[in-house]
Design a protein around this motif. Structure first.
Motif, PDB file in Angstrom:
ATOM      1  N   UNK A  34       0.794  -1.209   0.000  1.00  0.00           N
ATOM      2  CA  UNK A  34       0.000   0.000   0.000  1.00  0.00           C
ATOM      3  C   UNK A  34       0.825   1.257   0.000  1.00  0.00           C
ATOM      4  N   UNK A  35       0.107   2.339   0.040  1.00  0.00           N
ATOM      5  CA  UNK A  35       0.703   3.669   0.087  1.00  0.00           C
ATOM      6  C   UNK A  35       0.123   4.432   1.266  1.00  0.00           C
ATOM      7  N   UNK A  36       1.008   5.094   1.969  1.00  0.00           N
ATOM      8  CA  UNK A  36       0.638   6.001   3.039  1.00  0.00           C
ATOM      9  C   UNK A  36       1.233   7.362   2.701  1.00  0.00           C
ATOM     10  N   UNK A  37       0.765   8.386   3.380  1.00  0.00           N
ATOM     11  CA  UNK A  37       1.342   9.707   3.173  1.00  0.00           C
ATOM     12  C   UNK A  37       1.386  10.471   4.487  1.00  0.00           C
ATOM     13  N   UNK A  49      -4.518   0.589  -0.189  1.00  0.00           N
ATOM     14  CA  UNK A  49      -3.882  -0.706  -0.002  1.00  0.00           C
ATOM     15  C   UNK A  49      -4.410  -1.690  -1.024  1.00  0.00           C
ATOM     16  N   UNK A  50      -3.586  -2.698  -1.283  1.00  0.00           N
ATOM     17  CA  UNK A  50      -3.924  -3.746  -2.241  1.00  0.00           C
ATOM     18  C   UNK A  50      -3.497  -5.066  -1.629  1.00  0.00           C
ATOM     19  N   UNK A  51      -4.431  -5.982  -1.513  1.00  0.00           N
ATOM     20  CA  UNK A  51      -4.104  -7.275  -0.923  1.00  0.00           C
ATOM     21  C   UNK A  51      -3.603  -8.236  -1.987  1.00  0.00           C
ATOM     22  N   UNK A  60     -11.064   7.895   2.109  1.00  0.00           N
ATOM     23  CA  UNK A  60     -12.209   8.594   1.533  1.00  0.00           C
ATOM     24  C   UNK A  60     -11.760   9.807   0.724  1.00  0.00           C
ATOM     25  N   UNK A  61     -10.708  10.446   1.159  1.00  0.00           N
ATOM     26  CA  UNK A  61     -10.258  11.677   0.522  1.00  0.00           C
ATOM     27  C   UNK A  61      -9.687  11.459  -0.875  1.00  0.00           C
ATOM     28  N   UNK A  62      -9.359  10.209  -1.220  1.00  0.00           N
ATOM     29  CA  UNK A  62      -8.765   9.960  -2.535  1.00  0.00           C
ATOM     30  C   UNK A  62      -9.621   9.065  -3.416  1.00  0.00           C
ATOM     31  N   UNK A  63     -10.721   8.572  -2.888  1.00  0.00           N
ATOM     32  CA  UNK A  63     -11.588   7.684  -3.679  1.00  0.00           C
ATOM     33  C   UNK A  63     -12.048   8.382  -4.956  1.00  0.00           C
ATOM     34  N   UNK A  64     -11.962   7.650  -6.038  1.00  0.00           N
ATOM     35  CA  UNK A  64     -12.355   8.200  -7.325  1.00  0.00           C
ATOM     36  C   UNK A  64     -11.265   8.991  -8.008  1.00  0.00           C
ATOM     37  N   UNK A  65     -10.182   9.276  -7.306  1.00  0.00           N
ATOM     38  CA  UNK A  65      -9.080  10.047  -7.902  1.00  0.00           C
ATOM     39  C   UNK A  65      -7.788   9.238  -7.990  1.00  0.00           C
ATOM     40  N   UNK A  66      -7.575   8.373  -7.033  1.00  0.00           N
ATOM     41  CA  UNK A  66      -6.352   7.570  -6.993  1.00  0.00           C
ATOM     42  C   UNK A  66      -6.680   6.114  -7.300  1.00  0.00           C
ATOM     43  N   UNK A  67      -5.710   5.415  -7.859  1.00  0.00           N
ATOM     44  CA  UNK A  67      -5.882   3.995  -8.142  1.00  0.00           C
ATOM     45  C   UNK A  67      -4.584   3.255  -7.846  1.00  0.00           C
ATOM     46  N   UNK A  68      -4.691   2.180  -7.087  1.00  0.00           N
ATOM     47  CA  UNK A  68      -3.532   1.353  -6.778  1.00  0.00           C
ATOM     48  C   UNK A  68      -3.585   0.110  -7.649  1.00  0.00           C
ATOM     49  N   UNK A  75       7.356  -6.917 -10.002  1.00  0.00           N
ATOM     50  CA  UNK A  75       7.369  -6.771  -8.536  1.00  0.00           C
ATOM     51  C   UNK A  75       7.186  -5.307  -8.136  1.00  0.00           C
ATOM     52  N   UNK A  76       6.239  -4.681  -8.763  1.00  0.00           N
ATOM     53  CA  UNK A  76       6.038  -3.241  -8.589  1.00  0.00           C
ATOM     54  C   UNK A  76       4.574  -2.945  -8.293  1.00  0.00           C
ATOM     55  N   UNK A  77       4.377  -2.031  -7.368  1.00  0.00           N
ATOM     56  CA  UNK A  77       3.052  -1.509  -7.071  1.00  0.00           C
ATOM     57  C   UNK A  77       3.023  -0.044  -7.482  1.00  0.00           C
ATOM     58  N   UNK A  78       1.893   0.367  -8.050  1.00  0.00           N
ATOM     59  CA  UNK A  78       1.760   1.728  -8.550  1.00  0.00           C
ATOM     60  C   UNK A  78       0.640   2.455  -7.820  1.00  0.00           C
ATOM     61  N   UNK A  79       0.767   3.752  -7.805  1.00  0.00           N
ATOM     62  CA  UNK A  79      -0.323   4.603  -7.335  1.00  0.00           C
ATOM     63  C   UNK A  79      -0.523   5.677  -8.383  1.00  0.00           C
ATOM     64  N   UNK A  80      -1.633   5.567  -9.101  1.00  0.00           N
ATOM     65  CA  UNK A  80      -1.971   6.583 -10.090  1.00  0.00           C
ATOM     66  C   UNK A  80      -2.817   7.639  -9.393  1.00  0.00           C
ATOM     67  N   UNK A  81      -2.378   8.870  -9.504  1.00  0.00           N
ATOM     68  CA  UNK A  81      -3.058   9.970  -8.828  1.00  0.00           C
ATOM     69  C   UNK A  81      -3.551  10.969  -9.856  1.00  0.00           C
TER      70      UNK A  81
END
Length: 114
Positions: A34-37, A49-51, A60-68, A75-81
């Motif tokens: 996952x990603x934290x800030x 987070x991604x299981x 809630x503040x990023x729903x609809x705007x960010x995608x993990x 072996x990479x996880x992404x966060x599209x913002x």
């Protein structure tokens, strides 16, 4: 596991940015990634987070705007913002958990100018 995050930078409000987190080992061995800030003067908070099974959860503040998402082969996880706001300005940390062991990346700074 060691985590290497990258992709932060300066972006104007309304813009987009993609973060990447490469793991030193197989991503399949991890239960959760996952990603934290952490914004200046604030506590670190969960972003997304991604299981291993593919379930996701977002603040809630990023729903609809960010995608993990993840690329198992890399072996990479992404966060599209997208639709970034000034309040998204923070140091973003990659996080991984395997059983009771947790790992953190070094953090990558995202600055959104209004």
């Amino acid at each position: 596991v060691q985590l290497q995050a990258s992709g932060g930078g300066l972006v104007q409000a309304g813009g987009s940015l993609n973060l990447s987190c490469v793991t030193s080992g197989s991503i399949f061995s991890l239960d959760i990634m996952g990603w934290y800030r952490q914004a200046p003067g604030k506590q670190r908070e969960l972003v997304a987070i991604l299981t291993r099974g593919g379930s996701t959860n977002y603040a809630d503040s990023v729903k609809g705007r960010f995608a993990i998402s993840r690329d198992n082969a890399k072996n990479t996880v992404y966060l599209q913002m997208h639709s970034l706001k000034s309040e998204d300005t923070a140091v973003y940390y990659c996080h991984a958990r395997r059983m009771i062991t947790t790992s953190w990346g070094q953090g990558t700074l995202v600055t959104v100018s209004s």
